[in-house]
Design a protein around this motif. Structure first.
Motif, PDB file in Angstrom:
ATOM      1  N   ASN A  69       0.826  -1.205   0.000  1.00 35.11           N
ATOM      2  CA  ASN A  69       0.000   0.000   0.000  1.00 35.11           C
ATOM      3  C   ASN A  69       0.859   1.253   0.000  1.00 35.11           C
ATOM      4  O   ASN A  69       1.869   1.328   0.689  1.00 35.11           O
ATOM      5  N   ALA A  70       0.432   2.224  -0.784  1.00 27.15           N
ATOM      6  CA  ALA A  70       1.013   3.564  -0.735  1.00 27.15           C
ATOM      7  C   ALA A  70      -0.166   4.525  -0.722  1.00 27.15           C
ATOM      8  O   ALA A  70      -1.041   4.465  -1.589  1.00 27.15           O
ATOM      9  N   VAL A  71      -0.203   5.398   0.259  1.00 22.12           N
ATOM     10  CA  VAL A  71      -1.337   6.300   0.444  1.00 22.12           C
ATOM     11  C   VAL A  71      -0.969   7.684  -0.071  1.00 22.12           C
ATOM     12  O   VAL A  71      -0.025   8.310   0.430  1.00 22.12           O
ATOM     13  N   PRO A  72      -1.692   8.194  -1.102  1.00 24.08           N
ATOM     14  CA  PRO A  72      -1.411   9.532  -1.614  1.00 24.08           C
ATOM     15  C   PRO A  72      -1.567  10.594  -0.531  1.00 24.08           C
ATOM     16  O   PRO A  72      -2.426  10.489   0.345  1.00 24.08           O
ATOM     17  N   ASP A  73      -0.713  11.615  -0.582  1.00 25.19           N
ATOM     18  CA  ASP A  73      -0.759  12.731   0.364  1.00 25.19           C
ATOM     19  C   ASP A  73      -1.307  13.951  -0.378  1.00 25.19           C
ATOM     20  O   ASP A  73      -0.614  14.581  -1.172  1.00 25.19           O
ATOM     21  N   ASP A  74      -2.559  14.281  -0.117  1.00 23.10           N
ATOM     22  CA  ASP A  74      -3.227  15.372  -0.825  1.00 23.10           C
ATOM     23  C   ASP A  74      -2.590  16.735  -0.571  1.00 23.10           C
ATOM     24  O   ASP A  74      -2.828  17.682  -1.321  1.00 23.10           O
ATOM     25  N   ARG A  75      -1.775  16.851   0.462  1.00 23.81           N
ATOM     26  CA  ARG A  75      -1.121  18.138   0.749  1.00 23.81           C
ATOM     27  C   ARG A  75      -0.059  18.497  -0.280  1.00 23.81           C
ATOM     28  O   ARG A  75       0.421  19.624  -0.305  1.00 23.81           O
ATOM     29  N   THR A  76       0.317  17.545  -1.149  1.00 25.36           N
ATOM     30  CA  THR A  76       1.401  17.808  -2.094  1.00 25.36           C
ATOM     31  C   THR A  76       0.921  18.396  -3.424  1.00 25.36           C
ATOM     32  O   THR A  76       1.701  18.479  -4.378  1.00 25.36           O
ATOM     33  N   LEU A  77      -0.334  18.846  -3.488  1.00 31.72           N
ATOM     34  CA  LEU A  77      -0.809  19.552  -4.676  1.00 31.72           C
ATOM     35  C   LEU A  77       0.095  20.770  -4.892  1.00 31.72           C
ATOM     36  O   LEU A  77       0.308  21.563  -3.972  1.00 31.72           O
ATOM     37  N   HIS A  78       0.647  20.901  -6.095  1.00 33.12           N
ATOM     38  CA  HIS A  78       1.606  21.978  -6.341  1.00 33.12           C
ATOM     39  C   HIS A  78       1.553  22.446  -7.796  1.00 33.12           C
ATOM     40  O   HIS A  78       0.901  21.815  -8.634  1.00 33.12           O
ATOM     41  N   LYS A  79       2.214  23.576  -8.050  1.00 36.81           N
ATOM     42  CA  LYS A  79       2.304  24.107  -9.402  1.00 36.81           C
ATOM     43  C   LYS A  79       3.633  24.822  -9.575  1.00 36.81           C
ATOM     44  O   LYS A  79       4.315  25.155  -8.606  1.00 36.81           O
ATOM     45  N   GLY A  80       3.969  25.049 -10.821  1.00 37.51           N
ATOM     46  CA  GLY A  80       5.095  25.909 -11.164  1.00 37.51           C
ATOM     47  C   GLY A  80       4.526  27.244 -11.603  1.00 37.51           C
ATOM     48  O   GLY A  80       3.779  27.308 -12.589  1.00 37.51           O
ATOM     49  N   GLU A  81       4.823  28.313 -10.866  1.00 31.74           N
ATOM     50  CA  GLU A  81       4.293  29.635 -11.214  1.00 31.74           C
ATOM     51  C   GLU A  81       4.740  30.056 -12.619  1.00 31.74           C
ATOM     52  O   GLU A  81       5.793  29.631 -13.090  1.00 31.74           O
ATOM     53  N   PRO A  82       3.963  30.943 -13.259  1.00 33.06           N
ATOM     54  CA  PRO A  82       4.399  31.461 -14.555  1.00 33.06           C
ATOM     55  C   PRO A  82       5.760  32.158 -14.439  1.00 33.06           C
ATOM     56  O   PRO A  82       6.021  32.852 -13.462  1.00 33.06           O
ATOM     57  N   VAL A  83       6.601  31.922 -15.422  1.00 35.17           N
ATOM     58  CA  VAL A  83       7.902  32.583 -15.478  1.00 35.17           C
ATOM     59  C   VAL A  83       7.678  33.970 -16.061  1.00 35.17           C
ATOM     60  O   VAL A  83       7.088  34.106 -17.137  1.00 35.17           O
ATOM     61  N   LYS A  84       8.112  35.013 -15.350  1.00 29.20           N
ATOM     62  CA  LYS A  84       7.858  36.383 -15.801  1.00 29.20           C
ATOM     63  C   LYS A  84       9.017  36.958 -16.601  1.00 29.20           C
ATOM     64  O   LYS A  84       8.820  37.783 -17.473  1.00 29.20           O
ATOM     65  N   ILE A  85      10.209  36.554 -16.271  1.00 28.30           N
ATOM     66  CA  ILE A  85      11.400  37.073 -16.932  1.00 28.30           C
ATOM     67  C   ILE A  85      12.303  35.891 -17.274  1.00 28.30           C
ATOM     68  O   ILE A  85      12.500  35.016 -16.447  1.00 28.30           O
ATOM     69  N   SER A  86      12.848  35.865 -18.461  1.00 27.41           N
ATOM     70  CA  SER A  86      13.828  34.851 -18.844  1.00 27.41           C
ATOM     71  C   SER A  86      13.178  33.493 -18.981  1.00 27.41           C
ATOM     72  O   SER A  86      12.110  33.370 -19.574  1.00 27.41           O
ATOM     73  N   SER A  87      13.797  32.436 -18.430  1.00 31.68           N
ATOM     74  CA  SER A  87      13.274  31.074 -18.513  1.00 31.68           C
ATOM     75  C   SER A  87      13.637  30.315 -17.246  1.00 31.68           C
ATOM     76  O   SER A  87      14.481  30.741 -16.471  1.00 31.68           O
ATOM     77  N   LYS A  88      12.982  29.184 -17.062  1.00 29.71           N
ATOM     78  CA  LYS A  88      13.242  28.311 -15.918  1.00 29.71           C
ATOM     79  C   LYS A  88      13.498  26.918 -16.458  1.00 29.71           C
ATOM     80  O   LYS A  88      12.755  26.420 -17.305  1.00 29.71           O
ATOM     81  N   SER A  89      14.555  26.283 -15.972  1.00 25.69           N
ATOM     82  CA  SER A  89      14.856  24.902 -16.347  1.00 25.69           C
ATOM     83  C   SER A  89      14.963  24.054 -15.095  1.00 25.69           C
ATOM     84  O   SER A  89      15.540  24.479 -14.094  1.00 25.69           O
ATOM     85  N   SER A  90      14.386  22.871 -15.176  1.00 26.81           N
ATOM     86  CA  SER A  90      14.465  21.958 -14.040  1.00 26.81           C
ATOM     87  C   SER A  90      14.461  20.527 -14.549  1.00 26.81           C
ATOM     88  O   SER A  90      14.091  20.250 -15.686  1.00 26.81           O
TER      89      SER A  90
END
Length: 147
Positions: free
Chosen positions: A113-134
């Motif tokens: 069993n692995a129980v999902p953790d609903d607290r981990t809902l997340h997003k990457g904010e819009p990039v306003k200047i330049s770029s973001k790499s990950s």
């Protein structure tokens, strides 16, 4: 295996076979990654089971709120009670756990069993200047099948 996969293995002390291949993402100005969970729906768990860890490595820096691009967790709060935001800084890594394992194992050593953790809902904010790499890599509760 890549550096990120090795780091994931080291940090979590899991079998390398549980690690998904890393993904590299580049966001240009005004691009974003909307709210999402890294956990898998039940119908998608045939190859290794549920994701239990995500390692996100920032490949460049965005220095302040004017740049945007932070990783934001909707339900996790910082010390001021605000949504937790992690600002991209080159070389830094963010490790979080989209699901927790119950500690129950079957006869083959797989996690039952692995129980999902609903607290981990997340997003990457819009990039306003330049770029973001990950780059991100997730680890599943059991070994990935070689395809």
């Amino acid at each position: 295996p890549s550096l990120i996969t090795k780091a994931t293995h080291f940090i979590q002390n899991i079998k390398i076979q549980q690690c998904e291949e890393p993904q590299i993402v580049r966001y240009q100005t005004s691009q974003e990654f909307t709210w999402h969970y890294d956990e898998l729906p039940t119908s998608s768990m045939e190859n290794g089971g549920q994701r239990i860890a995500t390692l996100l490595v920032y490949l460049n820096s965005l220095t302040d709120d004017q740049d945007g691009g932070a990783t934001v967790f909707r339900d996790l709060k910082d010390s001021q009670g605000q949504q937790l935001k992690v600002r991209p800084k080159r070389g830094n890594a963010l490790l979080f756990f989209p699901a927790t394992i119950s500690g129950e194992y079957d006869a083959t050593g797989n996690v039952n069993n692995a129980v999902p953790d609903d607290r981990t809902l997340h997003k990457g904010e819009p990039v306003k200047i330049s770029s973001k790499s990950s780059s991100s890599s997730s680890s599943s509760q059991n070994k990935q099948k070689v395809i």
